[in-house]
Design a protein around this motif. Structure first.
Motif, mmCIF file in Angstrom:
data_model
loop_
_atom_site.group_PDB
_atom_site.id
_atom_site.type_symbol
_atom_site.label_atom_id
_atom_site.label_comp_id
_atom_site.label_asym_id
_atom_site.label_seq_id
_atom_site.Cartn_x
_atom_site.Cartn_y
_atom_site.Cartn_z
ATOM 1 N N ALA A 1 26.869 30.136 55.079
ATOM 2 C CA ALA A 1 25.916 31.013 54.381
ATOM 3 C C ALA A 1 25.365 30.353 53.132
ATOM 4 C CB ALA A 1 26.601 32.332 54.011
ATOM 5 N N GLY A 2 26.064 29.314 52.655
ATOM 6 C CA GLY A 2 25.585 28.601 51.473
ATOM 7 C C GLY A 2 26.471 27.416 51.169
ATOM 8 N N LYS B 1 23.365 31.684 42.051
ATOM 9 C CA LYS B 1 21.926 31.953 41.990
ATOM 10 C C LYS B 1 21.303 32.149 43.368
ATOM 11 C CE LYS B 1 21.389 29.122 37.804
ATOM 12 N NZ LYS B 1 20.783 27.890 37.246
ATOM 13 N N THR B 2 21.865 31.460 44.390
ATOM 14 C CA THR B 2 21.173 31.413 45.678
ATOM 15 C C THR B 2 21.883 32.106 46.832
ATOM 16 O OG1 THR B 2 22.231 29.296 46.213
ATOM 17 C CG2 THR B 2 20.112 29.218 45.042
ATOM 18 N N CYS B 3 23.200 32.348 46.718
ATOM 19 C CA CYS B 3 23.976 32.848 47.882
ATOM 20 C C CYS B 3 24.479 34.259 47.612
ATOM 21 C CB CYS B 3 25.140 31.911 48.187
ATOM 22 S SG CYS B 3 26.085 32.402 49.648
ATOM 23 N N LYS B 4 23.949 35.214 48.348
ATOM 24 C CA LYS B 4 24.330 36.613 48.164
ATOM 25 C C LYS B 4 25.794 36.849 48.520
ATOM 26 C CE LYS B 4 22.980 41.303 49.486
ATOM 27 N NZ LYS B 4 22.067 42.131 50.325
ATOM 28 N N VAL B 5 26.286 36.198 49.598
ATOM 29 C CA VAL B 5 27.686 36.376 50.027
ATOM 30 C C VAL B 5 28.627 35.911 48.928
ATOM 31 C CG1 VAL B 5 29.435 35.699 51.729
ATOM 32 C CG2 VAL B 5 27.061 36.096 52.456
ATOM 33 N N TYR B 6 28.334 34.761 48.328
ATOM 34 C CA TYR B 6 29.177 34.234 47.261
ATOM 35 C C TYR B 6 29.129 35.135 46.035
ATOM 36 C CZ TYR B 6 31.397 30.811 44.205
ATOM 37 O OH TYR B 6 32.259 30.167 43.345
ATOM 38 N N GLN B 7 27.963 35.652 45.746
ATOM 39 C CA GLN B 7 27.824 36.557 44.594
ATOM 40 C C GLN B 7 28.715 37.798 44.767
ATOM 41 O OE1 GLN B 7 23.639 37.429 44.417
ATOM 42 N NE2 GLN B 7 23.055 35.317 43.897
ATOM 43 N N GLU B 8 28.723 38.341 45.987
ATOM 44 C CA GLU B 8 29.533 39.530 46.250
ATOM 45 C C GLU B 8 31.018 39.225 46.081
ATOM 46 O OE1 GLU B 8 28.405 40.685 50.142
ATOM 47 O OE2 GLU B 8 26.499 41.620 49.526
#
Length: 586
Positions: free
Chosen positions: A556-557, A566-573
């Protein structure tokens, strides 16, 4: 069964040949006894016979008996050597074969089944060889020899004896046909018993915690009951054979003497010499006929062991004939050092029709730290398992030091890798033996052990033990805590001084303080070592050179912590679920 016998060593075959000769000699002396009995009968019934002739005949009978006993003892000794050596060879072959198994083969057989095949099945073969080697030679030779002795004595009695033999053989064949399929089921049921017992013992704390003793007992009872019912049927069927053979032996002797009495009565009273000779022949015939039935009785003993041994041999051959899918190459050298690269790698398990990993690509250069994070079941452990070549990629290439992992010999590949498993595994022995476990190019010294323990943050608790690195570790490492076990597993990988370290969620049992100290020691003392880290905690991997975020087997990133935030929604979550706003900003 014959396929297994081909694996017997030449020295055992030589001993088997000597045994066969000893058995033939034993049979010769045993079958001489009826002739002496006939002579003795004639001497006793003949007027004017001297006692010296009777004593001489008796002495010859005694000599034959002692010679037969001596040969039997010597043969028994050799047979025990053959059976023990043969089972040793088969056990070694099975163990070495299983040691070469990959994950696919282990899943195909299961651990309880492999344990049963290595222990119970080989014991069945050993028992069959120990008892059968003598009987399989002695029984047919004695039967044929006895038949040749009596075939010209009386056709009437010969036909009667042949009828009994045919009837007994038919009963034996019928019982074997009925029992053999059930014996196969018995071996599988033993695997089930082993599986249930093993699960119960390994999870005894969980069983107690959930009050599941009754449930486990019922599960065991069902499996035990199935096994018992099948075994009872088999044993009752086999138990039927011995009384039948005993009855046949006694009935045959009775009929022979009854018919023999009629034959003797047909000889005129005036011909006393003829009547005495005929009486001696009947006695000899009865004895030899008994030997024929005794040969069948010995065969019954083998038949009781044959079905189990035959099934066990088949199960052992299944292991030995299994084709190993992970075959090593012959490459030992490579142009690069400490690099790991995945090129469009996809993977699916043999039993699954869906990819677990799909189109994964990244490269770790020498000295870099690559981390993998994602939800449970996203494929993190499977990915690093491909780097360690526990499986082969379904598609794409996995490169270590610029070469496909499939081209390396196992020694060359695993000398480059230090692997710390998701579940820490320790072996019975002491701490030093566990840290220096296996073979590698690293020095097997106390200094190496101490350095590995220092980096793994294990020195603190090891130094407090009474014997230090000589302190005992029980099977499975159950006498140390989860965190201590994990640190010893990490020390074991570090002691190999590998180019590449793979940590498969190996910091999960460590507290934050120990985790931080361990990562700091890795960065300071292993600067040139490439690290692949599977982790659940952002804090463990946020300083990695590159982080691969997995979601449902796909990347996913890929990037640094800052880039992914900044770029990966999965990592942000994931990050927001573990760290506060202040920690994220910091």
């Amino acid at each position: 069964m014959l396929k297994l016998f081909k694996k017997m060593h030449s020295r055992e075959w030589k001993m088997a040949g000597i045994c066969a000769l000893l058995i033939i000699g034993q049979i010769y002396f045993e079958l001489r006894l009826p002739d002496y009995m006939s002579n003795l009968t004639v001497l006793i019934e003949t007027p004017g016979s001297s006692m010296s002739e009777v004593y001489r005949t008796g002495a010859e009978m005694l000599a034959c008996t002692l010679a037969s006993a001596a040969l039997s003892i010597l043969c028994g000794y050799l047979v025990s050597r053959i059976a023990g050596g043969f089972s040793y060879t088969i056990r070694e072959l099975v163990f070495n074969k299983v040691a070469d198994f990959g994950q696919k083969e282990m899943h195909a057989f299961s651990v309880p089944s492999l344990i049963n095949r290595t222990t119970n099945d080989i014991t069945q073969i050993q028992m069959f060889v120990a008892m059968g080697l003598q009987i399989m030679v002695k029984s047919p030779v004695m039967a044929v020899w006895a038949v040749l002795k009596i075939i010209n004595k009386s056709w009437t009695l010969s036909v009667i004896t042949a009828g009994f033999v045919v009837a007994l053989l038919c009963i034996m064949v019928l019982i074997i046909v009925i029992i053999l399929p059930r014996v196969r089921r018995v071996q599988k049921m033993l695997d089930d018993i082993n599986l249930i017992s093993r699960e119960n013992l390994n999870g005894i704390n969980v069983v107690h915690a959930y009050n599941a003793e009754e449930y486990q007992a019922e599960k065991f009872e069902k499996a035990n009951d199935r096994l018992t019912r099948t075994q009872l049927f088999n044993q009752r069927a086999l138990a039927f054979l011995m009384p039948v053979v005993s009855f046949a032996m006694n009935a045959l002797a009775l009929i022979i003497y009854w018919v023999g009495a009629a034959i003797i009565n047909d000889v005129p009273l005036t011909d006393m010499t003829g009547r005495i000779a005929q009486f001696g022949d009947i006695v000899v015939f009865g004895t030899y006929a008994t030997y024929v039935i005794m040969s069948i009785m010995m065969m019954v003993m083998i038949i009781m062991l044959l079905p189990s041994a035959q099934v066990s041999a088949g199960r052992i051959n299944e292991v030995l004939d299994t084709e190993i899918k992970l075959c090593e190459g012959d490459r030992t050298e490579a142009a690069e050092t400490g690099t790991v690269e995945f090129k469009n790698v996809s993977f699916r398990y043999p039993s699954s029709g869906k990819n677990v990993l799909e189109n994964i690509s990244f490269k770790a250069n020498k000295g870099e730290t690559i981390a993998f994070i994602g939800a449970t079941g996203s494929g993190k452990t499977t990915l690093v398992s491909l780097a360690a070549r526990f499986y082969d990629a379904t598609e794409g290439e996995v490169l270590i030091d610029g070469e496909d992992v499939r081209s390396y010999s196992f020694d060359a590949l695993y000398n480059r890798i230090g692997y710390v498993t998701q579940k820490a595994v320790l072996f019975a022995g002491d701490i030093k033996n566990n840290v220096l476990f296996g073979e590698s190019s690293a020095p097997q010294t106390d200094e190496n052990v101490q350095e590995a323990l220092d980096i793994a943050q294990a020195t603190e608790f090891v130094s407090k033990l009474s014997k230090g690195t000589e302190s005992p570790i029980v099977q499975g490492g159950t006498n140390v805590s989860g965190g201590q076990k994990q640190r010893l597993s990490i020390a074991r990988a570090l002691a190999r001084k590998p180019e590449i370290l793979i940590f498969d969620d190996s910091f999960s049992a460590l507290d934050y303080r120990t985790d931080a100290k361990l990562r700091r020691a890795l960065n300071e003392k292993l600067k040139g070592t490439t690290c692949l880290i599977v982790a659940q905690r952002i804090g463990t991997i946020r300083n990695a050179d590159k982080i691969v975020v997995l979601e449902d087997g796909k990347a996913a990133g890929i990037g640094t912590h800052e880039e992914l935030m900044k770029t990966c929604k999965v990592y942000q979550e994931i990050a927001m679920s573990q760290l506060s706003k202040e920690e994220l900003e910091a």
